[in-house]
Design a protein around this motif. Structure first.
Motif, PDB file in Angstrom:
ATOM      1  N   GLY A  25     -16.211 -26.171 -19.967  1.00  0.00           N
ATOM      2  CA  GLY A  25     -16.958 -27.718 -19.995  1.00  0.00           C
ATOM      3  C   GLY A  25     -17.581 -28.319 -18.927  1.00  0.00           C
ATOM      4  O   GLY A  25     -17.054 -28.444 -17.564  1.00  0.00           O
ATOM      5  N   PHE A  57     -26.363 -29.127 -34.357  1.00  0.00           N
ATOM      6  CA  PHE A  57     -24.929 -28.999 -34.410  1.00  0.00           C
ATOM      7  C   PHE A  57     -24.209 -27.196 -35.556  1.00  0.00           C
ATOM      8  O   PHE A  57     -23.667 -27.256 -35.287  1.00  0.00           O
ATOM      9  CB  PHE A  57     -24.510 -29.891 -34.864  1.00  0.00           C
ATOM     10  N   GLN A  59     -24.519 -23.734 -36.271  1.00  0.00           N
ATOM     11  CA  GLN A  59     -25.001 -22.472 -34.814  1.00  0.00           C
ATOM     12  C   GLN A  59     -26.095 -21.676 -34.530  1.00  0.00           C
ATOM     13  O   GLN A  59     -26.286 -21.912 -33.749  1.00  0.00           O
ATOM     14  CB  GLN A  59     -23.990 -21.502 -35.638  1.00  0.00           C
ATOM     15  N   LEU A  62     -28.234 -24.319 -32.307  1.00  0.00           N
ATOM     16  CA  LEU A  62     -27.806 -24.392 -31.295  1.00  0.00           C
ATOM     17  C   LEU A  62     -28.523 -22.637 -30.512  1.00  0.00           C
ATOM     18  O   LEU A  62     -28.701 -22.564 -29.820  1.00  0.00           O
ATOM     19  CB  LEU A  62     -26.477 -24.067 -31.193  1.00  0.00           C
ATOM     20  N   HIS A  63     -28.236 -21.831 -31.201  1.00  0.00           N
ATOM     21  CA  HIS A  63     -28.401 -20.855 -30.794  1.00  0.00           C
ATOM     22  C   HIS A  63     -29.860 -20.732 -30.173  1.00  0.00           C
ATOM     23  O   HIS A  63     -30.035 -19.790 -28.792  1.00  0.00           O
ATOM     24  CB  HIS A  63     -27.674 -19.474 -31.931  1.00  0.00           C
ATOM     25  N   ASP A 105     -24.201 -20.969 -24.871  1.00  0.00           N
ATOM     26  CA  ASP A 105     -23.162 -21.472 -26.320  1.00  0.00           C
ATOM     27  C   ASP A 105     -22.225 -21.887 -25.899  1.00  0.00           C
ATOM     28  O   ASP A 105     -20.908 -22.528 -26.951  1.00  0.00           O
ATOM     29  CB  ASP A 105     -23.067 -20.239 -27.053  1.00  0.00           C
ATOM     30  N   ALA A 106     -20.770 -20.716 -24.686  1.00  0.00           N
ATOM     31  CA  ALA A 106     -19.251 -21.003 -24.308  1.00  0.00           C
ATOM     32  C   ALA A 106     -19.561 -22.772 -23.952  1.00  0.00           C
ATOM     33  O   ALA A 106     -19.179 -23.677 -24.127  1.00  0.00           O
ATOM     34  CB  ALA A 106     -19.095 -20.346 -24.148  1.00  0.00           C
ATOM     35  N   THR A 108     -21.717 -24.995 -23.809  1.00  0.00           N
ATOM     36  CA  THR A 108     -22.033 -25.951 -24.456  1.00  0.00           C
ATOM     37  C   THR A 108     -21.175 -26.674 -25.260  1.00  0.00           C
ATOM     38  O   THR A 108     -21.061 -28.118 -25.342  1.00  0.00           O
ATOM     39  CB  THR A 108     -23.612 -25.245 -25.530  1.00  0.00           C
ATOM     40  N   LYS A 109     -20.674 -25.776 -26.383  1.00  0.00           N
ATOM     41  CA  LYS A 109     -19.767 -25.795 -26.707  1.00  0.00           C
ATOM     42  C   LYS A 109     -18.109 -26.105 -26.365  1.00  0.00           C
ATOM     43  O   LYS A 109     -17.819 -27.869 -26.863  1.00  0.00           O
ATOM     44  CB  LYS A 109     -19.463 -24.767 -27.802  1.00  0.00           C
ATOM     45  N   GLU A 113     -17.198 -30.583 -26.875  1.00  0.00           N
ATOM     46  CA  GLU A 113     -16.285 -31.425 -27.134  1.00  0.00           C
ATOM     47  C   GLU A 113     -15.171 -32.554 -26.005  1.00  0.00           C
ATOM     48  O   GLU A 113     -14.652 -33.191 -26.329  1.00  0.00           O
ATOM     49  CB  GLU A 113     -15.209 -29.901 -27.106  1.00  0.00           C
TER      50      GLU A 113
END
Length: 159
Positions: A25, A57, A59, A62-63, A105-106, A108-109, A113
Motif C-alpha cells: 500500500g 467499495f 469490486q 473499484l475495478h 487493484d492490489a 488500492t486495497k 486497509e
C-alpha cells in the motif's frame, strides 16, 4: 516483533509467464511524491470519481474506476506502481494494461486497509495537497469560477 522487523503487507501481482511482483500500500511519503509530481491528474481523477457516482467499495465499481484511471493518466499509474513496488525503474516502463489493473487493484486495497478507509485516505491526501500548494504555489492552476451545487449554502436565497 520489533519496529526494525516491520514489513508492510504486500500482495503478489501476476506479471505474466508465471512471474509475480510484489506491491504494498502507499504510505504518506508516497502520497507526497504523487501529489508533488501529479497534482493535476490527481485532481482530475478525484473529479472523475465524484462524477461516476458509484459505490467504490464494490469490486466491480473499484475495478471500473481503476481501469478509467489507467487509461486517462498513464504516467500517474506507472509512478504509483513504481512507488508501491519500490522499483524506481518502473517509472518509464510500459506495463501491460492487465498488469497495471491488477497492481492498482492490489495497491488500492492495501492502501485503504492501511489508512483505515477511503475517508481517512481522502483527508490525508487533502492535507498533503494543501501543503504542496502552500509550498509550491506555482503548481496551482488558474483560478476557476466555481458554481455552487443546487441546495448548497452558496445557492440558498437570502430572505
Amino acid at each position: 516483533m520489533s519496529w526494525a522487523d516491520y514489513q508492510p503487507p504486500s500482495i503478489d501481482v501476476p506479471l505474466g509467464g508465471g512471474a509475480t511482483g510484489q506491491v504494498r500500500g502507499l504510505n504518506v511519503d508516497d502520497l507526497s511524491v504523487l501529489i508533488t509530481n501529479h497534482l493535476e491528474p490527481i485532481v482530475k481523477a478525484t473529479e472523475l470519481y465524484a462524477k461516476s457516482k458509484t459505490e467504490v467499495f464494490t469490486q466491480a465499481s473499484l475495478h471500473a474506476f481503476v481501469l478509467s484511471i489507467a487509461k486517462e493518466f498513464p504516467s500517474l499509474v506507472t509512478e504509483v506502481i513504481s512507488l508501491a513496488a519500490d522499483e524506481p525503474s518502473l517509472r518509464g516502463k510500459k506495463i501491460a494494461l492487465g498488469v497495471q489493473i491488477a497492481a492498482l487493484d492490489a495497491i488500492t486495497k492495501l492502501t485503504l486497509e492501511e489508512m483505515g478507509g477511503l475517508g481517512n485516505l481522502s483527508l490525508v491526501v487533502a492535507n498533503l495537497a494543501k501543503g504542496v500548494l502552500r509550498e509550491y504555489p506555482q503548481t496551482r492552476g488558474p483560478a476557476q469560477e466555481r458554481t455552487p451545487l443546487p441546495g448548497s449554502i452558496g445557492d440558498s436565497e437570502k430572505t
